[in-house]
Scaffold this motif. Sequence first.
Motif, short mmCIF file in Angstrom:
data_model
loop_
_atom_site.label_atom_id
_atom_site.label_comp_id
_atom_site.label_asym_id
_atom_site.label_seq_id
_atom_site.Cartn_x
_atom_site.Cartn_y
_atom_site.Cartn_z
N ASP A 106 13.41 56.92 30.03
CA ASP A 106 13.79 57.98 30.97
C ASP A 106 13.78 57.45 32.41
OD1 ASP A 106 14.63 60.54 31.70
OD2 ASP A 106 12.57 61.25 31.99
N GLN A 107 14.36 56.27 32.58
CA GLN A 107 14.41 55.61 33.89
C GLN A 107 15.85 55.29 34.28
OE1 GLN A 107 11.53 54.77 35.87
NE2 GLN A 107 10.66 56.20 34.37
N ARG A 108 16.13 55.36 35.58
CA ARG A 108 17.42 54.97 36.11
C ARG A 108 17.29 53.81 37.09
NH1 ARG A 108 18.79 58.68 33.39
NH2 ARG A 108 20.39 60.18 33.21
N LYS A 109 16.10 53.66 37.65
CA LYS A 109 15.85 52.56 38.59
C LYS A 109 15.43 51.33 37.80
CE LYS A 109 14.53 55.52 42.42
NZ LYS A 109 13.49 55.82 43.43
N ILE A 110 16.13 50.22 38.04
CA ILE A 110 15.89 48.99 37.28
C ILE A 110 15.83 47.82 38.26
CG2 ILE A 110 16.81 47.45 35.49
CD1 ILE A 110 18.42 49.90 34.44
N THR A 111 14.86 46.93 38.06
CA THR A 111 14.73 45.70 38.84
C THR A 111 14.93 44.51 37.91
OG1 THR A 111 13.14 46.73 40.32
CG2 THR A 111 13.21 44.33 40.33
N ILE A 112 15.66 43.50 38.39
CA ILE A 112 15.85 42.28 37.60
C ILE A 112 15.63 41.05 38.48
CG2 ILE A 112 17.46 43.32 35.96
CD1 ILE A 112 19.75 41.96 37.47
N SER A 113 15.29 39.96 37.86
CA SER A 113 15.26 38.65 38.49
C SER A 113 16.49 37.93 37.94
CB SER A 113 13.97 37.91 38.11
OG SER A 113 13.97 36.62 38.69
#
Length: 148
Positions: free
Chosen positions: A107-114
């Motif tokens: 239930d997330q829309r904010k995503i962080t990636i490297s």
Amino acid sequence: MNLEWKIKRFEALSAKELYALLQLRAEVFIVEQNCVYQDIDGKDEKALHLIGEDKGEVVAYARLFKPNDYFEQASIGRVVVKEHSRSKKLGHILMREAIQVIKTHFDQRKITISAQLYLKKFYESHGFIQTSDMYLEDDIPHIEMKKE
């Protein structure tokens, strides 16, 4: 291509599935990219494993993390497509699937990636924006990117 997607927690992976995932990751991240690094990093146990198979062969894969298991926000990592399947734009299909799984399972829309720096435009095409200067991770240029 008849792609079948599987979403599994670590404990649900069979030995054969785990072997195929680790083999693909080593094939691309260690051999193809000529980068000696510790792929088995202790984070597989926390991840949801998104596996794309074509006729029983693993051709696409990513690890998905809920918030605070890798970054403060949900995260996608170890994004990989088998070399012979890249011409089919499978990386884009994999990213769309990964983003959707994070929405439905966490239930997330904010995503962080490297992200590896050379893939910046690829990730931008999926709504990610650069949020850090370049840094080296395992001697490969990376940037942090976020999707809001």
